[in-house]
Design an enzyme around this catalytic site. Structure first.
Site, PDB file in Angstrom:
ATOM      1  N   HIS A  67      11.670 -56.238  27.223  1.00  0.00           N
ATOM      2  CA  HIS A  67      13.178 -55.808  25.902  1.00  0.00           C
ATOM      3  C   HIS A  67      13.673 -57.242  24.951  1.00  0.00           C
ATOM      4  CE1 HIS A  67      17.148 -54.534  24.265  1.00  0.00           C
ATOM      5  NE2 HIS A  67      17.110 -55.464  24.161  1.00  0.00           N
ATOM      6  N   GLU A  68      13.436 -58.303  25.458  1.00  0.00           N
ATOM      7  CA  GLU A  68      13.136 -59.402  24.965  1.00  0.00           C
ATOM      8  C   GLU A  68      12.249 -59.998  23.800  1.00  0.00           C
ATOM      9  OE1 GLU A  68      15.966 -61.221  24.331  1.00  0.00           O
ATOM     10  OE2 GLU A  68      16.977 -59.858  25.458  1.00  0.00           O
ATOM     11  N   HIS A  71      11.666 -58.149  21.038  1.00  0.00           N
ATOM     12  CA  HIS A  71      12.274 -59.059  19.735  1.00  0.00           C
ATOM     13  C   HIS A  71      11.094 -59.632  18.991  1.00  0.00           C
ATOM     14  CE1 HIS A  71      15.964 -56.819  19.850  1.00  0.00           C
ATOM     15  NE2 HIS A  71      16.501 -57.358  21.421  1.00  0.00           N
TER      16      HIS A  71
END
Length: 378
Positions: A67-68, A71
């Site tokens: 998820h990170e 980003h």
């Protein structure tokens, strides 16, 4: 938040883990191995439950990392550099070196995280279904199904339009696009974050008082974190408004006193040049900066070793030091700064050290600007 230890680099981004990860890792592993899995599939050996719980917790944190990383990768593709990724108690955070350049870039950077979690949730759902078709062990199917549910939940929760969640970034992108004012958009997103945080606190406390379940306190803790983070983000937005248009060179201490890397700790501590003026000094080797040394770290060396240990052995290496250019906006540097002498910012111009910045330098500048009424617009 700084990492307690660094795992390495993935896609060129430094990945670290904060010590608080151990707490949530233990809660997940314990909850699965001693609660959910034995209740769903009783009669197995305790080692099977523990192995399943630990493996599921590891994969869950790998999902958070994905998820990170999403980003970080999208941020870099939109011209925003990434400091690092830190996994901690309530998930993870990708620290960006600057703000997105446009509402569209902000939308892409914020939106990709929930999309990745939703995609992982779909893949784990498909995996659980396929494992069921081939009559895989029930515990394995349950592990994959749990991962599917938690990733979908993570995507939905992060999409809530409240800072500092990804949904708050999406809300800020929308408000920025509508108003053309990034600071006003940030204020709206942080206000939504505080309201949502207080809602979680109230719901969590009510649930705990009615049922005595630990989940209520956990919900209240998440709410309190959101309130705190949203408040900090709002204050930073106000400071960025005050500091808009101010370059780093206007705040830095120019031509700072440096310490040669091979200087012994004893010589560093006894040299009058370093004893009274500052608490941190850039370290150089062959004329170039290689790190930052603080008096506190040097004083931790035992008296028996101060004559044998060099400054390079106790310094914060350049790879872990925040670096800025003299003409870069001070407002963009602010989110990367932290209290403490070890977090001084080294200002470099084409590889040459030209200055150093501390939070006290920024505070003095903010005080002067506010007292003189020089509040710049975005």
């Amino acid at each position: 938040m700084r990492a307690t230890f660094v795992l390495g680099r993935i896609a060129g981004v430094r990945v670290g883990v904060h010590w608080s990860v151990l707490l949530i890792f233990g809660i997940i592993a314990l909850g699965l191995s001693q609660g959910h899995l034995p209740e769903t599939y009783p009669g197995r050996a305790w080692a099977v439950y523990w192995a399943a719980g630990l493996c599921t917790a590891v994969v869950f944190f790998a999902s958070l990392l994905a998820h990170e990383l999403a980003h970080a990768v999208v941020a870099r593709r939109n011209g925003v550099e990434v400091d690092d990724i830190v996994l901690w108690l309530l998930g993870g955070a990708a620290r960006l070196k600057s703000e997105a350049s446009s509402p569209g870039a902000e939308l892409r950077i914020a939106g990709v995280g929930p999309l990745v979690s939703l995609l992982l949730g779909g893949l784990f759902t498909l995996g659980a279904w396929l494992l069921g078709l081939v009559s895989a062990p029930g515990i394995v199917v349950e592990m994959v199904a749990w991962l599917a549910g938690i990733n979908v939940l993570l995507a939905v929760f992060n999409a809530v339009p409240a800072a500092p969640l990804d949904g708050g970034r999406l809300l800020r992108a929308f408000l920025w696009w509508r108003t053309g004012d990034r600071l006003r958009a940030t204020a709206g997103a942080t206000a939504a974050g505080r309201v949502f945080g207080w809602l979680l606190v109230v719901l969590g406390l009510v649930a705990f008082m009615r049922t005595g379940a630990f989940g209520g306190l956990w919900l209240a803790l998440i709410g309190w974190f959101l309130i705190t983070a949203a408040t900090v983000e709002g204050r930073q937005a106000d400071l960025r408004g005050v500091l808009a248009g101010v370059p780093v060179r206007d705040v830095m201490t120019p031509e700072p006193l440096t310490v040669p890397a091979e200087t012994t700790v004893a010589a560093f501590l006894t040299d009058a040049r370093y004893r009274y003026r500052h608490s941190a000094f850039p370290v150089t080797d062959d004329g170039g900066p290689v790190g930052l040394v603080t008096l506190d770290n040097a004083r931790k060396v035992s008296q028996a070793e101060v004559h044998a240990v060099a400054v390079r052995d106790v310094m914060v290496p350049l790879s872990r030091t925040t670096v800025a250019e003299p003409d870069s906006p001070l407002a963009d540097l602010l989110p990367r700064m932290e209290p403490g002498a070890e977090h001084r910012v080294l200002v470099m111009d084409h590889g040459r050290l030209v200055g150093i910045v501390s939070l006290s330098d920024v505070s003095r500048t903010v005080t002067w600007l506010m007292n003189t009424g020089r509040r710049s617009g975005p």
